[in-house]
Scaffold this motif. Structure first.
Motif, PDB file in Angstrom:
ATOM      1  N   SER A 162       6.283 -18.862 -63.508  1.00 27.88           N
ATOM      2  CA  SER A 162       6.116 -17.456 -63.925  1.00 27.88           C
ATOM      3  C   SER A 162       6.974 -16.540 -63.060  1.00 27.88           C
ATOM      4  O   SER A 162       7.550 -15.571 -63.557  1.00 27.88           O
ATOM      5  CB  SER A 162       4.655 -17.022 -63.796  1.00 27.88           C
ATOM      6  OG  SER A 162       3.843 -17.876 -64.492  1.00 27.88           O
ATOM      7  N   PHE A 200       9.792 -12.598 -56.510  1.00 22.03           N
ATOM      8  CA  PHE A 200      10.042 -13.141 -55.165  1.00 22.03           C
ATOM      9  C   PHE A 200       8.784 -13.742 -54.519  1.00 22.03           C
ATOM     10  O   PHE A 200       8.767 -14.908 -54.116  1.00 22.03           O
ATOM     11  CB  PHE A 200      10.606 -12.006 -54.297  1.00 22.03           C
ATOM     12  CG  PHE A 200      10.919 -12.418 -52.878  1.00 22.03           C
ATOM     13  CD1 PHE A 200      12.128 -13.006 -52.553  1.00 22.03           C
ATOM     14  CD2 PHE A 200      10.003 -12.201 -51.860  1.00 22.03           C
ATOM     15  CE1 PHE A 200      12.426 -13.370 -51.248  1.00 22.03           C
ATOM     16  CE2 PHE A 200      10.282 -12.569 -50.552  1.00 22.03           C
ATOM     17  CZ  PHE A 200      11.492 -13.158 -50.246  1.00 22.03           C
ATOM     18  N   PHE A 201       7.750 -12.934 -54.459  1.00 21.94           N
ATOM     19  CA  PHE A 201       6.519 -13.363 -53.773  1.00 21.94           C
ATOM     20  C   PHE A 201       5.846 -14.536 -54.515  1.00 21.94           C
ATOM     21  O   PHE A 201       5.491 -15.536 -53.883  1.00 21.94           O
ATOM     22  CB  PHE A 201       5.586 -12.164 -53.631  1.00 21.94           C
ATOM     23  CG  PHE A 201       4.704 -12.215 -52.422  1.00 21.94           C
ATOM     24  CD1 PHE A 201       5.231 -12.270 -51.144  1.00 21.94           C
ATOM     25  CD2 PHE A 201       3.320 -12.196 -52.561  1.00 21.94           C
ATOM     26  CE1 PHE A 201       4.415 -12.315 -50.028  1.00 21.94           C
ATOM     27  CE2 PHE A 201       2.493 -12.238 -51.452  1.00 21.94           C
ATOM     28  CZ  PHE A 201       3.047 -12.294 -50.186  1.00 21.94           C
ATOM     29  N   PRO A 202       5.689 -14.423 -55.869  1.00 19.34           N
ATOM     30  CA  PRO A 202       5.068 -15.549 -56.581  1.00 19.34           C
ATOM     31  C   PRO A 202       5.821 -16.867 -56.375  1.00 19.34           C
ATOM     32  O   PRO A 202       5.185 -17.911 -56.200  1.00 19.34           O
ATOM     33  CB  PRO A 202       5.117 -15.127 -58.052  1.00 19.34           C
ATOM     34  CG  PRO A 202       5.162 -13.656 -58.018  1.00 19.34           C
ATOM     35  CD  PRO A 202       5.913 -13.278 -56.780  1.00 19.34           C
ATOM     36  N   TYR A 226      15.359 -11.197 -57.113  1.00 22.14           N
ATOM     37  CA  TYR A 226      15.917 -10.329 -56.071  1.00 22.14           C
ATOM     38  C   TYR A 226      16.802  -9.270 -56.720  1.00 22.14           C
ATOM     39  O   TYR A 226      17.515  -9.557 -57.669  1.00 22.14           O
ATOM     40  CB  TYR A 226      16.756 -11.180 -55.102  1.00 22.14           C
ATOM     41  CG  TYR A 226      16.570 -10.783 -53.661  1.00 22.14           C
ATOM     42  CD1 TYR A 226      15.517 -11.305 -52.910  1.00 22.14           C
ATOM     43  CD2 TYR A 226      17.426  -9.871 -53.068  1.00 22.14           C
ATOM     44  CE1 TYR A 226      15.335 -10.929 -51.592  1.00 22.14           C
ATOM     45  CE2 TYR A 226      17.247  -9.489 -51.746  1.00 22.14           C
ATOM     46  CZ  TYR A 226      16.200 -10.022 -51.011  1.00 22.14           C
ATOM     47  OH  TYR A 226      16.004  -9.654 -49.704  1.00 22.14           O
ATOM     48  N   LEU A 240      10.643 -13.854 -63.822  1.00 23.23           N
ATOM     49  CA  LEU A 240      10.786 -12.439 -63.457  1.00 23.23           C
ATOM     50  C   LEU A 240      11.996 -12.275 -62.531  1.00 23.23           C
ATOM     51  O   LEU A 240      12.554 -13.260 -62.053  1.00 23.23           O
ATOM     52  CB  LEU A 240       9.525 -11.949 -62.742  1.00 23.23           C
ATOM     53  CG  LEU A 240       8.239 -11.980 -63.559  1.00 23.23           C
ATOM     54  CD1 LEU A 240       7.020 -11.901 -62.651  1.00 23.23           C
ATOM     55  CD2 LEU A 240       8.226 -10.823 -64.549  1.00 23.23           C
ATOM     56  N   PRO A 246      13.492  -7.556 -52.681  1.00 26.88           N
ATOM     57  CA  PRO A 246      12.779  -8.536 -53.500  1.00 26.88           C
ATOM     58  C   PRO A 246      12.256  -7.941 -54.808  1.00 26.88           C
ATOM     59  O   PRO A 246      11.771  -6.814 -54.831  1.00 26.88           O
ATOM     60  CB  PRO A 246      11.613  -8.972 -52.617  1.00 26.88           C
ATOM     61  CG  PRO A 246      11.611  -8.094 -51.440  1.00 26.88           C
ATOM     62  CD  PRO A 246      12.830  -7.278 -51.404  1.00 26.88           C
ATOM     63  N   GLY A 247      12.380  -8.735 -55.873  1.00 32.03           N
ATOM     64  CA  GLY A 247      11.863  -8.313 -57.177  1.00 32.03           C
ATOM     65  C   GLY A 247      10.443  -8.824 -57.360  1.00 32.03           C
ATOM     66  O   GLY A 247       9.883  -9.461 -56.460  1.00 32.03           O
ATOM     67  N   PRO A 248       9.851  -8.593 -58.548  1.00 35.88           N
ATOM     68  CA  PRO A 248       8.457  -9.015 -58.776  1.00 35.88           C
ATOM     69  C   PRO A 248       8.266 -10.529 -58.753  1.00 35.88           C
ATOM     70  O   PRO A 248       7.133 -11.001 -58.614  1.00 35.88           O
ATOM     71  CB  PRO A 248       8.134  -8.444 -60.164  1.00 35.88           C
ATOM     72  CG  PRO A 248       9.427  -8.104 -60.782  1.00 35.88           C
ATOM     73  CD  PRO A 248      10.403  -7.838 -59.694  1.00 35.88           C
ATOM     74  N   PHE A 305       2.855 -23.512 -61.996  1.00 37.02           N
ATOM     75  CA  PHE A 305       2.840 -22.452 -63.010  1.00 37.02           C
ATOM     76  C   PHE A 305       3.204 -21.101 -62.382  1.00 37.02           C
ATOM     77  O   PHE A 305       3.936 -20.310 -62.983  1.00 37.02           O
ATOM     78  CB  PHE A 305       1.454 -22.373 -63.664  1.00 37.02           C
ATOM     79  CG  PHE A 305       1.339 -21.271 -64.667  1.00 37.02           C
ATOM     80  CD1 PHE A 305       1.967 -21.373 -65.903  1.00 37.02           C
ATOM     81  CD2 PHE A 305       0.644 -20.106 -64.362  1.00 37.02           C
ATOM     82  CE1 PHE A 305       1.892 -20.336 -66.825  1.00 37.02           C
ATOM     83  CE2 PHE A 305       0.562 -19.065 -65.277  1.00 37.02           C
ATOM     84  CZ  PHE A 305       1.180 -19.182 -66.517  1.00 37.02           C
ATOM     85  N   VAL A 306       2.703 -20.858 -61.157  1.00 39.85           N
ATOM     86  CA  VAL A 306       3.030 -19.596 -60.464  1.00 39.85           C
ATOM     87  C   VAL A 306       4.535 -19.525 -60.194  1.00 39.85           C
ATOM     88  O   VAL A 306       5.167 -18.483 -60.408  1.00 39.85           O
ATOM     89  CB  VAL A 306       2.215 -19.475 -59.144  1.00 39.85           C
ATOM     90  CG1 VAL A 306       2.692 -18.303 -58.304  1.00 39.85           C
ATOM     91  CG2 VAL A 306       0.736 -19.320 -59.443  1.00 39.85           C
TER      92      VAL A 306
END
Lengths: 156, 503
Positions: free
Chosen positions: A22, A38-40, A29, A26, A34-36, A18-19
């Motif tokens: 999600s 990238f990390f998730p 990149y 968003l 990195p965009g919001p 799911f992460v």
């Protein structure tokens, strides 16, 4: 125990998936980096991978004979406390801190064995009305107020 | 100003009446928490975090650190008197400490533990004071790539040392990181994983998550095991004989140095230092067979080492912003809640806080010594407190503590949900320390990664441009390789030994 552990890992895999989902919705990149998402995406992918690894480990080891709770009574105690936490939350929402805590402290610790009623009533009153008085009057800390008008009118 | 002047200034701040009171209250509450069965330092500090909201940042942090030291000492009391370690660092103390108690020497065991803890704490504090400022100046050279690399090193160390399953350590760390994702993206400010709920715009709060995962989940484990009233050994004289002093001198000296060196490495922790100290004392002893039979060296060395380690664990937090253990990660959360970011700029921007905190370690060590020996009788009585009362008190205070942060019942719900998750994680043997570390450092990891990549326009070579970040990345890679390959190497060696045996 093994089945519960594997089910828990599957839940984590679903949560990781799911992460990732999600994150992919968003921006991954942009020009600036990195965009919001990238990390998730990466946290989710790694979480799923690690859970799959643990699941593989568990399947390789085979099922253990240990049960989740050491005895049925201990399971009942934990479930009782967990359910009472949910009930406490609802009670805090509708009845406010004093009544919710009075009920909680009066009833839930009985799971450890019967308490002497008179003594336990005194303990419950101190830990609900007494504590609320100290925190609200002396320390200026606001505690959950009841949502019900009738209880509010009573100053609870 | 030289270190001595700065330390003296810190001592003056720490000795202000309110701060002194905070240290005293912290030591008493910490020891109380440490004494109570089933509530360790992590849960104790997490549960008591909200008590410090209304205090000044300096007072709050002094109090939390004192609670931390207090829990470490409180754990020793149960180890000696009941053979029940209050926390993992005190497990070793059970071996000889409880044997001493059974021989009627509980008082001597508690006295040497208190003296050793104070000496270890003082030595570590002096070392922290000497090293902190230069290390802090060095860490000013750290930009986002260096910081990202440093956090990576601490993650790999903590995951690798977390337990028997590397996969579980990684899952725990990633779970902690995943909990930092909901809310606003730190670089762009765009909301993510908020489920369109305004309550989720700020993400999960530190306090409800920490209290649930570390506080109430531990209580749930106790509920399952059904804590009963304690049976304790009697405490007679606290006086030490001349031979006790003679036998304990070198173990305390070795424990202080060992504890400091282990404490500064993130992930190793106080338990490692006490186990290593015990092993060393047994090895250097003239008659190792005395160990396990009530040897006072087996209490003096480990107790000194674990307190030295606890004090030293604050060094990476104060200078680099890296918490070395789960408890220190919660103390870091307290820094952030009070608007102070520990790390390279702490000594520059908040010298009062930094130096008074270091000085308060001395104050807390002395308070613990002065307070605990005469109050042993009181702690023993508290050990007999019925568990239903303890359970109720903890529940009442966790609800108040969580609710009072934002006046939000949503936070209370979050705490309850994470209590259940924390309980399951503990039941399945997941290490909890990586969760605390990544939960607290996650946002900084993401920000420093993002900033580094923005600086380099998306080029990952930015992490290899400076010698510091290159070295740190190489250490992280080497550590990961070590922990991944270690089980295979062990299996290979076992196979070779098996072949040799057959031949």
């Amino acid at each position: 125990m093994t089945r519960a552990y594997r089910a828990f890992l599957l839940l984590f895999i679903a949560a990781g998936g799911f992460v990732v989902y999600s994150g992919l919705r968003l921006k991954y990149y942009g020009v600036l980096g990195p965009g919001p998402g990238f990390f998730p995406v990466w946290v989710g992918v790694l979480l799923v991978a690690a859970c799959l690894l643990a699941l593989g480990e568990s399947l390789r080891e085979g099922a253990s004979s240990a049960s989740f709770f050491s005895d049925p009574a201990s399971g009942r105690r934990v479930l009782w406390v967990l359910l009472s936490l949910a009930a406490l939350w609802l009670a805090l929402k509708f009845a406010g801190f004093r009544l919710a805590m009075l009920g909680f402290v009066l009833v839930v610790p009985q799971v450890f064995g019967r308490q002497r009623l008179g003594r336990w009533l005194a303990v419950s009153l101190v830990l609900s009305f007494g504590v609320a008085y100290v925190f609200e009057r002396w320390l200026g800390v606001e505690l959950p107020a009841p949502a019900l008008d009738s209880l509010q009118a009573l100053g609870l | 100003m030289d270190v001595l002047a700065l330390f003296a200034h810190g001592l003056a701040v720490a000795a202000q009446p309110m701060n002194l009171l905070a240290a005293l209250a912290g030591c008493v509450i910490g020891t109380l928490i440490g004494v109570l069965p089933g509530v360790g330092p992590v849960a104790g500090v997490a549960i008591l975090l909200p008590v410090t909201y209304g205090m000044s940042p300096t007072g709050a942090l002094i109090m939390l650190c004192a609670i931390y030291y207090g829990t470490m000492y409180g754990g020793t009391i149960t180890s000696v008197l009941m053979n029940v370690p209050g926390e993992t660092a005190s497990v070793v103390t059970c071996i000889d400490g409880h044997q001493m108690a059974r021989q009627g020497r509980a008082g001597a065991a508690l006295a040497i533990a208190a003296i050793g803890s104070t000496i270890g704490g003082l030595v570590a504090t002096v070392a922290v004071a000497l090293v902190a400022a230069p290390l802090s100046r060095f860490s000013l050279l750290f930009g986002p790539p260096e910081f990202f690399a440093l956090v990576l090193v601490s993650f790999t160390l903590l995951i690798g040392l977390a337990g028997d399953s590397m996969a579980k350590g990684v899952i725990a760390a990633l779970f902690g990181l995943a909990l930092t994702l909901p809310g606003l993206d730190p670089l762009t400010g765009i909301g993510r994983l908020t489920f369109d709920s305004p309550s989720m715009l700020n993400g999960f709060g530190f306090v409800p998550v920490l209290m649930g995962l570390f506080g109430i989940s531990e209580i749930l484990i106790n509920v399952e095991q059904r804590q009963r009233g304690a049976t304790t050994s009697p405490v007679h004289s606290l006086w030490l004989t001349r031979s006790d002093w003679k036998a304990s001198g070198w173990p305390m000296a070795r424990g202080s140095v060992l504890g400091f060196l282990i404490g500064v490495v993130p992930g190793l922790g106080a338990a490692t230092s006490s186990f290593l100290s015990y092993a060393i004392e047994k090895r250097v002893a003239k008659d190792p067979s005395r160990f396990g039979q009530g040897a006072i060296e087996g209490v003096a060395g480990p107790e000194t080492a674990n307190n030295a380690s606890a004090n030293a664990a604050l060094l990476p937090l104060l200078t680099l912003g890296i918490p070395g253990s789960a408890t220190v990660a919660i103390i870091m959360a307290a820094f952030l809640i009070h608007g102070i970011t520990p790390g390279p700029f702490l000594f520059k921007d908040h010298p009062d806080v930094a130096w008074s905190l270091i000085a308060s370690m001395v104050v807390a060590s002395v308070i613990l010594l002065v307070l605990n020996l005469p109050l042993v009788g009181l702690w023993v009585r508290i050990l007999r407190l019925p568990y239903p009362i303890l359970f109720s008190v903890i529940m009442v205070f966790t609800v108040i503590g969580t609710y009072s942060v934002n006046g939000s019942l949503f936070d209370v719900a979050v705490m309850f949900v994470f209590s259940a998750i924390g309980y399951l994680l503990r039941k399945f043997g997941f290490p909890m320390a990586p969760i605390a570390l990544t939960l607290v450092l996650g946002p900084q990891l993401e920000t420093s990664l993002g900033q580094s990549l923005v600086m380099s326009e998306g080029n990952f070579r930015v992490f290899f441009r400076s010698p510091i970040s290159t070295t740190l990345i190489l250490i992280a890679l080497a550590t990961t390789a070590y922990f991944v390959l270690k089980p295979f190497a062990a299996k290979g060696l076992q196979g070779l030994r098996g072949q040799d045996a057959e031949v």
